[in-house]
Design a protein around this motif. Sequence first.
Motif, PDB file in Angstrom:
ATOM      1  N   ALA A  11       0.850  -1.210   0.000  1.00 37.46           N
ATOM      2  CA  ALA A  11       0.000   0.000   0.000  1.00 37.46           C
ATOM      3  C   ALA A  11       0.877   1.249   0.000  1.00 37.46           C
ATOM      4  O   ALA A  11       0.547   2.255   0.640  1.00 37.46           O
ATOM      5  CB  ALA A  11      -0.911  -0.013   1.221  1.00 37.46           C
ATOM      6  N   ALA A  12       1.995   1.173  -0.716  1.00 40.43           N
ATOM      7  CA  ALA A  12       2.951   2.294  -0.721  1.00 40.43           C
ATOM      8  C   ALA A  12       2.991   3.019  -2.063  1.00 40.43           C
ATOM      9  O   ALA A  12       3.895   3.814  -2.323  1.00 40.43           O
ATOM     10  CB  ALA A  12       4.351   1.780  -0.374  1.00 40.43           C
ATOM     11  N   GLY A  13       1.999   2.732  -2.917  1.00 38.08           N
ATOM     12  CA  GLY A  13       1.957   3.381  -4.224  1.00 38.08           C
ATOM     13  C   GLY A  13       1.455   4.808  -4.137  1.00 38.08           C
ATOM     14  O   GLY A  13       0.910   5.229  -3.118  1.00 38.08           O
ATOM     15  N   VAL A  14       1.640   5.548  -5.224  1.00 39.09           N
ATOM     16  CA  VAL A  14       1.202   6.958  -5.253  1.00 39.09           C
ATOM     17  C   VAL A  14      -0.077   7.153  -6.069  1.00 39.09           C
ATOM     18  O   VAL A  14      -0.658   8.236  -6.077  1.00 39.09           O
ATOM     19  CB  VAL A  14       2.318   7.861  -5.816  1.00 39.09           C
ATOM     20  N   GLY A  15      -0.503   6.141  -6.796  1.00 43.94           N
ATOM     21  CA  GLY A  15      -1.750   6.244  -7.551  1.00 43.94           C
ATOM     22  C   GLY A  15      -1.689   7.223  -8.708  1.00 43.94           C
ATOM     23  O   GLY A  15      -2.636   7.974  -8.976  1.00 43.94           O
ATOM     24  N   GLN A  16      -0.578   7.193  -9.431  1.00 47.37           N
ATOM     25  CA  GLN A  16      -0.372   8.175 -10.526  1.00 47.37           C
ATOM     26  C   GLN A  16      -1.495   8.091 -11.559  1.00 47.37           C
ATOM     27  O   GLN A  16      -2.046   9.099 -11.978  1.00 47.37           O
ATOM     28  CB  GLN A  16       0.985   7.907 -11.192  1.00 47.37           C
ATOM     29  N   ARG A  17      -1.872   6.877 -11.973  1.00 48.71           N
ATOM     30  CA  ARG A  17      -2.900   6.719 -13.014  1.00 48.71           C
ATOM     31  C   ARG A  17      -4.280   7.161 -12.512  1.00 48.71           C
ATOM     32  O   ARG A  17      -5.126   7.566 -13.288  1.00 48.71           O
ATOM     33  CB  ARG A  17      -2.938   5.262 -13.490  1.00 48.71           C
ATOM     34  N   ALA A  49      -2.992 -15.306   9.836  1.00 48.41           N
ATOM     35  CA  ALA A  49      -2.225 -15.158  11.082  1.00 48.41           C
ATOM     36  C   ALA A  49      -2.013 -13.682  11.425  1.00 48.41           C
ATOM     37  O   ALA A  49      -1.966 -13.302  12.598  1.00 48.41           O
ATOM     38  CB  ALA A  49      -0.874 -15.852  10.934  1.00 48.41           C
ATOM     39  N   GLY A  50      -1.848 -12.867  10.398  1.00 44.66           N
ATOM     40  CA  GLY A  50      -1.613 -11.437  10.630  1.00 44.66           C
ATOM     41  C   GLY A  50      -1.572 -10.707   9.298  1.00 44.66           C
ATOM     42  O   GLY A  50      -1.527 -11.317   8.235  1.00 44.66           O
ATOM     43  N   ILE A  51      -1.606  -9.386   9.389  1.00 44.00           N
ATOM     44  CA  ILE A  51      -1.689  -8.521   8.210  1.00 44.00           C
ATOM     45  C   ILE A  51      -0.563  -7.500   8.285  1.00 44.00           C
ATOM     46  O   ILE A  51      -0.499  -6.704   9.239  1.00 44.00           O
ATOM     47  CB  ILE A  51      -3.059  -7.813   8.175  1.00 44.00           C
ATOM     48  N   ALA A  52       0.345  -7.532   7.303  1.00 42.99           N
ATOM     49  CA  ALA A  52       1.476  -6.593   7.284  1.00 42.99           C
ATOM     50  C   ALA A  52       1.250  -5.625   6.131  1.00 42.99           C
ATOM     51  O   ALA A  52       1.195  -6.032   4.968  1.00 42.99           O
ATOM     52  CB  ALA A  52       2.788  -7.342   7.093  1.00 42.99           C
ATOM     53  N   VAL A  53       1.095  -4.337   6.463  1.00 45.90           N
ATOM     54  CA  VAL A  53       0.744  -3.321   5.468  1.00 45.90           C
ATOM     55  C   VAL A  53       1.981  -2.490   5.144  1.00 45.90           C
ATOM     56  O   VAL A  53       2.602  -1.907   6.061  1.00 45.90           O
ATOM     57  CB  VAL A  53      -0.387  -2.406   5.989  1.00 45.90           C
ATOM     58  N   GLY A  54       2.344  -2.451   3.868  1.00 47.13           N
ATOM     59  CA  GLY A  54       3.506  -1.673   3.439  1.00 47.13           C
ATOM     60  C   GLY A  54       3.089  -0.264   3.074  1.00 47.13           C
ATOM     61  O   GLY A  54       2.298  -0.080   2.145  1.00 47.13           O
ATOM     62  N   VAL A  75       2.611  -2.554  10.429  1.00 49.30           N
ATOM     63  CA  VAL A  75       2.983  -1.753   9.261  1.00 49.30           C
ATOM     64  C   VAL A  75       4.499  -1.727   9.107  1.00 49.30           C
ATOM     65  O   VAL A  75       5.252  -1.884  10.072  1.00 49.30           O
ATOM     66  CB  VAL A  75       2.428  -0.309   9.346  1.00 49.30           C
ATOM     67  N   PHE A  76       4.926  -1.597   7.868  1.00 50.58           N
ATOM     68  CA  PHE A  76       6.352  -1.478   7.551  1.00 50.58           C
ATOM     69  C   PHE A  76       6.499  -0.463   6.431  1.00 50.58           C
ATOM     70  O   PHE A  76       5.499  -0.085   5.783  1.00 50.58           O
ATOM     71  CB  PHE A  76       6.938  -2.847   7.151  1.00 50.58           C
ATOM     72  N   VAL A  77       7.722  -0.019   6.197  1.00 44.35           N
ATOM     73  CA  VAL A  77       7.963   0.991   5.146  1.00 44.35           C
ATOM     74  C   VAL A  77       8.159   0.294   3.797  1.00 44.35           C
ATOM     75  O   VAL A  77       9.002  -0.599   3.660  1.00 44.35           O
ATOM     76  CB  VAL A  77       9.204   1.846   5.489  1.00 44.35           C
ATOM     77  N   ASP A  84       9.633  -4.037  -4.545  1.00 41.51           N
ATOM     78  CA  ASP A  84      10.471  -3.616  -3.398  1.00 41.51           C
ATOM     79  C   ASP A  84       9.645  -3.614  -2.117  1.00 41.51           C
ATOM     80  O   ASP A  84      10.106  -4.032  -1.053  1.00 41.51           O
ATOM     81  CB  ASP A  84      11.031  -2.203  -3.634  1.00 41.51           C
ATOM     82  N   THR A  85       8.411  -3.134  -2.222  1.00 43.03           N
ATOM     83  CA  THR A  85       7.543  -3.112  -1.042  1.00 43.03           C
ATOM     84  C   THR A  85       7.302  -4.525  -0.536  1.00 43.03           C
ATOM     85  O   THR A  85       7.390  -4.801   0.664  1.00 43.03           O
ATOM     86  CB  THR A  85       6.213  -2.406  -1.368  1.00 43.03           C
ATOM     87  N   VAL A  86       7.025  -5.444  -1.452  1.00 42.58           N
ATOM     88  CA  VAL A  86       6.777  -6.832  -1.039  1.00 42.58           C
ATOM     89  C   VAL A  86       8.023  -7.421  -0.388  1.00 42.58           C
ATOM     90  O   VAL A  86       7.962  -8.078   0.656  1.00 42.58           O
ATOM     91  CB  VAL A  86       6.315  -7.677  -2.234  1.00 42.58           C
ATOM     92  N   ARG A  87       9.182  -7.147  -0.971  1.00 46.32           N
ATOM     93  CA  ARG A  87      10.433  -7.677  -0.404  1.00 46.32           C
ATOM     94  C   ARG A  87      10.669  -7.092   0.986  1.00 46.32           C
ATOM     95  O   ARG A  87      11.062  -7.802   1.924  1.00 46.32           O
ATOM     96  CB  ARG A  87      11.600  -7.341  -1.348  1.00 46.32           C
ATOM     97  N   ASN A  88      10.373  -5.789   1.137  1.00 45.99           N
ATOM     98  CA  ASN A  88      10.511  -5.172   2.470  1.00 45.99           C
ATOM     99  C   ASN A  88       9.583  -5.861   3.474  1.00 45.99           C
ATOM    100  O   ASN A  88       9.947  -6.068   4.631  1.00 45.99           O
ATOM    101  CB  ASN A  88      10.174  -3.684   2.405  1.00 45.99           C
TER     102      ASN A  88
END
Length: 230
Positions: A11-17, A49-54, A75-77, A84-88
Motif C-alpha cells: 500500500a505504498a503506491g502513489v496512484g499516478q494513473r 495469522a496477521g496482516i502486514a501493510v507496506g 505496518v512497515f515501510v 520492493d515493497t513486497v520484499r521489504n
Amino acid sequence: MTQALWVIIPAAGVGQRMNAGFPKQYLSLAGDTILDRTISIFIDHPMIAGIAVGLGAEDGYWPDSKWRNHKQVAVFVGGSTRSDTVRNGLQFLHEQQQIGCQSVLVHDAARPLLTATGLARIVENNHPQGAILAIPARDTVKCQTDTGKVKGTLDRNHIWLAQTPQKFPADVLYEALKKADQQALAVTDECSAMELIGWHPDLVVGESSNIKVTLPEDLLIAEALISQRH
Ligand SMILES: Nc1ccn([C@@H]2O[C@H](COP(=O)(O)OP(=O)(O)OP(=O)(O)O)[C@@H](O)[C@H]2O)c(=O)n1
Ligand SMILES: C[C@](O)(CO)[C@H](O)COP(=O)(O)O
C-alpha cells in the motif's frame, strides 16, 4: 487444517494513473477508504495469522485508519516499486520471526473487492509451487507492433489475467524477488519472479469482481459492485 498465513498488503503506491492528488488507497469507497476495506477482508479470518501493510515513507494518512491499532495489523515501510515493497514486507516479517519457509499471501491494497469465496479458493488448498488468483481471458487478445498496430492474435484459451492474492513460500519468494532485482528485471507481480526461478504456480480461478482500482472509472465500477452486494 493448513497453517494460518500472513498477508502482505502493498500500500505504498502513489496512484499516478488515478490522478487523485493523493494515494488512491486512501480514496473513499462506500464509506471506507480503499485500504481499510481491503484490510477488512482479512481481519479475524481463521486462515490469516496477521496482516502486514507496506506504507509509503511519507504516508501521513495511516493514522486515520480504523485498523491502525488492531492487534493483527502491523505496518512497515514500502519501497520505490511494488516488488520492493513486497520484499521489504518479507524482510520485516522475517525479522519479527513471524515467517520462515511457510507460505505468505500478497494482496494489493488496490483490490478491495476480494470476497471470502475468492480468498477461500487460494488459502484452502495446498499448492506445492504456489498459486495465484486469475481469470481466463474472455475477450480476444491482440499484441501490437512497435507502431501500435495489430501484430497478431494470441490464443485466448491460454491467456489468464493475474490478480491477487498470490501465495508463495516466504523464503523462496524473497530470494526470487531479490534475484529479479539483481537482474534489473521489473516484475509486476510475485508470480513473475517465481517463474524466473522455474516455478509453475497453480492458476486458481478468481472472480471478475476482484478488480484493481487503477483508473477513475474503476472507482465507479467498484462502487456499483459494492452496491449490488447489499
Ligand atoms: N512502490 C509501490 C508501488 C505500488 N504499491 C502497491 O501495489 C499495488 C498495485 O499497484 P498499482 O495499482 O500500480 O498502484 P500504484 O503504483 O499506486 O498506481 P500507479 O501505477 O498508477 O502509480 C497498490 O496497492 C500499490 O499501493 C506499493 O506497495 N509500492
Ligand atoms: C499484481 C497485479 O495486481 C497482478 O495483476 C498487477 O501486476 C499489479 O500491477 P501494478 O501496475 O503494480 O498495479
